[in-house]
Scaffold this active site. Structure first.
Site, short mmCIF file in Angstrom:
data_model
loop_
_atom_site.label_atom_id
_atom_site.label_comp_id
_atom_site.label_asym_id
_atom_site.label_seq_id
_atom_site.Cartn_x
_atom_site.Cartn_y
_atom_site.Cartn_z
CG ASN A 159 -0.42 -0.14 2.50
OD1 ASN A 159 0.74 -0.51 2.64
ND2 ASN A 159 -1.20 0.17 3.50
CE LYS A 182 7.63 -11.23 0.34
NZ LYS A 182 6.91 -10.56 -0.72
CB ALA A 184 3.76 -6.27 -1.62
N GLY A 236 2.34 -5.77 7.39
CA GLY A 236 1.31 -6.43 6.59
C GLY A 236 0.16 -6.84 7.48
CB SER A 237 -2.64 -9.13 6.87
OG SER A 237 -1.90 -10.28 6.52
CD GLU A 258 4.89 -0.81 12.91
OE1 GLU A 258 3.69 -0.50 13.06
OE2 GLU A 258 5.78 -0.38 13.64
CG LEU A 259 1.14 -7.25 12.79
CD1 LEU A 259 0.85 -8.37 13.77
CD2 LEU A 259 1.85 -7.78 11.55
CB CYS A 292 -2.13 -0.10 8.75
SG CYS A 292 -0.81 1.12 8.73
CD GLU A 389 -6.52 -3.79 8.06
OE1 GLU A 389 -6.15 -4.96 7.96
OE2 GLU A 389 -5.72 -2.84 8.20
P1 NAD Z 1 -0.16 -9.20 3.49
O1 NAD Z 1 0.00 -9.62 4.90
O2 NAD Z 1 -1.03 -10.00 2.61
O3 NAD Z 1 1.26 -9.14 2.78
C1 NAD Z 1 2.33 -8.38 3.28
C2 NAD Z 1 3.62 -8.92 2.75
O4 NAD Z 1 3.80 -10.25 3.23
C3 NAD Z 1 3.71 -9.03 1.23
O5 NAD Z 1 5.03 -8.73 0.84
C4 NAD Z 1 3.40 -10.50 0.98
O6 NAD Z 1 3.99 -10.98 -0.21
C5 NAD Z 1 4.07 -11.14 2.16
N1 NAD Z 1 3.56 -12.46 2.56
C6 NAD Z 1 2.30 -12.92 2.52
N2 NAD Z 1 2.26 -14.18 3.02
C7 NAD Z 1 3.52 -14.49 3.41
C8 NAD Z 1 4.13 -15.63 4.01
N3 NAD Z 1 3.41 -16.71 4.33
N4 NAD Z 1 5.46 -15.60 4.27
C9 NAD Z 1 6.19 -14.52 3.97
N5 NAD Z 1 5.68 -13.40 3.40
C10 NAD Z 1 4.36 -13.40 3.12
O7 NAD Z 1 -0.62 -7.68 3.55
P2 NAD Z 1 -0.90 -6.67 2.36
O8 NAD Z 1 -2.21 -7.04 1.73
O9 NAD Z 1 0.28 -6.52 1.47
O10 NAD Z 1 -1.03 -5.28 3.14
C11 NAD Z 1 -2.18 -4.93 3.81
C12 NAD Z 1 -2.07 -5.19 5.28
O11 NAD Z 1 -0.92 -4.54 5.79
C13 NAD Z 1 -3.23 -4.61 6.06
O12 NAD Z 1 -3.65 -5.52 7.05
C14 NAD Z 1 -2.64 -3.36 6.70
O13 NAD Z 1 -3.30 -2.93 7.85
C15 NAD Z 1 -1.26 -3.78 6.95
N6 NAD Z 1 -0.37 -2.63 7.09
C16 NAD Z 1 0.11 -2.31 8.33
C17 NAD Z 1 0.91 -1.19 8.49
C18 NAD Z 1 1.42 -0.83 9.85
O14 NAD Z 1 2.38 -0.08 9.92
N7 NAD Z 1 0.86 -1.31 10.94
C19 NAD Z 1 1.24 -0.40 7.40
C20 NAD Z 1 0.76 -0.75 6.15
C21 NAD Z 1 -0.05 -1.88 6.00
#
Ligand code: NAD
Length: 490
Positions: A159, A182, A184, A236-237, A258-259, A292, A389
């Site tokens: 994002n 790594k 996205a 990420g999530s 950071e989730l 997020c 979310e």
């Molecule tokens: P995601 O968790 O699907 O993916 C994040 C990253 O993890 C990507 O690079 C993806 O390729 C990788 N990934 C996915 N599965 C994996 C695995 N099993 N092993 C290793 N890597 C893996 O999240 P997204 O859709 O890219 O981003 C959206 C999410 O991120 C939302 O939940 C949002 O709230 C969160 N987010 C949090 C913050 C924060 O600072 N708290 C900031 C931005 C986004």
């Protein structure tokens, strides 16, 4: 402004391992799509597990020497990078907008914000402290120093393609850690261009390595279980974060997470309503609602709920959906069809559960993944949408009567990243900063992010902080040396 073809021509399309751009050994190449048109922008290398381990080996080989470089040298590399990104800010903004879809004005904002972490950590590199003191019993002295954690693995979301990378790469470089990054698979291009810029700024080979892959789990797993890795930093999530924490537990890795978020946005009867609507536009629609920190639940006092809904709907309904790089666009697409279908599901479910559509609620026109900015009024407490979310341009509004009811609603979530509250009552504002269970609170503002402030959440929104003086600590270990007190023999 450069053309899109000029910008895309500058993006390296390989993996960056040990200072060289190389091809991946994964199956085929990754097609990176423009979410506003559904067309491919570029095809890039696809890493497999073997490439991931090669990147870790490069980071490990560079660690010992890099950890001993002077803080000033590391600071100056970051500072030169900051200057280069600033000079090239239009290229970065165009690339962010192309691969992620946000309007160009917002993409420029991300370049400024993301690059601020590079400047901030160039300044922090030379301020890594320690301390010296006497043991309480007087029989010895303690010398406390900081050392780099060691090779780190950074996994970033799609994002904020620049800012999510610089919040991790900046402090790692400043602290003297090497890293495998790594990005996205949906938006990897900006990270590739940023790392090329680091290389031009004089970063030694192996310090930062980048792998792009369509097989995240299979490529990341062997890196995480390898004894050479010392830290994992993930944005990420919550779902994926939980999985990575389980994997990290086997090796007792240092972790920063950071989730996800489910931010409450509280509007009290004494709020400045126009300021609250301005704040809501920022907190809800920054990044097309895909942040997020996005306001996920509008919790509004019953006396002002209708007026707030009408004003917000007027502003959101007037936005111009389109491709981010076009000047008239004030609102981009969501990232893909899956995300758009999820928006429709959330709207339909909310209506079935008693909510009302004030504006939007359906797909926008065009080939991209457009969803109309949507306001949902009279959403019942307990509705499905309040527990998820949303990650898109939907604003559900719930009513409340009393402050304690508002706080209870706000805290009724497993997440705890950020909260927003609008009130003109100073005492109430102060109470709220303490009763809202989030790592951050915006008091009468819809935007909290700043490189100088510690960004992060509590509860299932994660652990650790990015930015601020706390940000570099995530990449440092504490070492204590005990020195017995002695007396001169004479
Ligand atoms: P995601 O968790 O699907 O993916 C994040 C990253 O993890 C990507 O690079 C993806 O390729 C990788 N990934 C996915 N599965 C994996 C695995 N099993 N092993 C290793 N890597 C893996 O999240 P997204 O859709 O890219 O981003 C959206 C999410 O991120 C939302 O939940 C949002 O709230 C969160 N987010 C949090 C913050 C924060 O600072 N708290 C900031 C931005 C986004």
């Amino acid at each position: 402004m450069p053309t899109e073809f000029e910008v895309l021509a500058k993006v390296p399309t390989g993996l960056f391992i040990g200072g060289s751009w190389v091809d991946g050994h994964g199956e085929g190449r990754i097609a990176v799509e423009d979410p506003a048109t559904g067309k491919t922008l570029l095809e890039i290398a696809n890493a497999n597990a073997e490439d991931g381990l090669a990147a870790l080996a490069a980071a490990d080989a560079a660690q010992a020497k890099w950890g001993k470089t002077s803080p000033r040298e590391r600071a100056e590399i970051l500072r030169r990078t900051f200057e280069l990104v600033r000079e090239r800010s239009e290229e970065f903004a165009m690339l962010i907008s192309l691969e992620m879809g946000k309007p160009i004005a917002e993409a420029r904002g991300e370049v400024t914000y993301g690059n601020e972490f590079v400047r901030w950590f160039s300044e922090e590199a030379v301020r890594i402290g320690g301390r010296y003191g006497s043991l309480p019993e007087g029989h010895g002295r303690m010398l406390i120093t900081k050392r780099p954690v060691g090779p780190a693995f950074a996994i970033t979301p799609w994002n904020f393609p620049l800012a999510m990378a610089t919040r991790k790469i900046g402090p790692a470089i400043a602290a003297g850690c090497t890293m495998v990054v790594k990005p996205a698979e949906l938006t990897p291009l900006t990270t590739l261009l940023f790392v090329k810029t680091l290389e031009e700024a004089g970063l030694p080979a192996g310090v930062i390595n980048v792998i792009t892959t369509s097989t995240s789990a299979a490529t990341s797993g062997p890196i995480i279980s390898d004894a050479r890795l010392r830290k994992i930093t993930f944005t990420g999530s919550t779902q994926v974060g939980r999985q990575l924490l389980k994997q990290s537990a086997d090796r007792i890795l240092r972790t920063s997470m950071e989730l996800g978020g489910n931010a409450p946005f509280l509007v009290f009867e004494d709020a400045n309503l126009d300021a609250a609507v301005d704040g809501a536009m920022l907190a809800k629609l920054r990044n097309i609602g895909q942040a997020c920190t996005a306001a996920n639940r509008f919790i509004v006092h019953e006396k002002v709920a209708d007026e707030f809904a009408t004003k917000l709907a007027a502003r959101m309904g007037a936005l111009n959906l389109g491709r981010g790089i076009e000047a008239a666009t004030t609102m981009g697409p969501v990232i893909n069809e899956k995300a758009r279908a999820n928006m429709q599901r959330l709207v339909d479910t909310t209506v079935k559960e008693g909510g009302e559509i004030v504006t939007g609620g359906e797909y926008g026109a065009g080939d991209g993944y457009f969803f109309k900015p949507t306001v949902l009024a009279n959403v019942r407490p307990g509705s499905t949408i309040l527990g998820e979310e949303i990650f898109g341009p939907i604003a559900p509004i719930v009513r409340f009567k009393t402050e304690s009811e508002a706080v209870a609603l706000a805290n009724d979530t497993e997440y705890g990243l950020v909260s927003y509250a609008f009130t003109e009552d100073f005492k109430r504002g102060m109470r709220l900063t303490e009763s809202l269970e989030t790592g951050m609170t915006g008091l009468n503002t819809g935007l909290v992010s700043n490189a100088a402030a510690p960004f992060g959440g509590v509860k299932e929104s994660g652990m650790g902080r990015e930015g601020g003086t706390e940000g570099i600590e995530e990449y440092l270990e504490t070492k204590y040396v005990m020195i017995p007190a002695t007396e001169a023999a004479d």
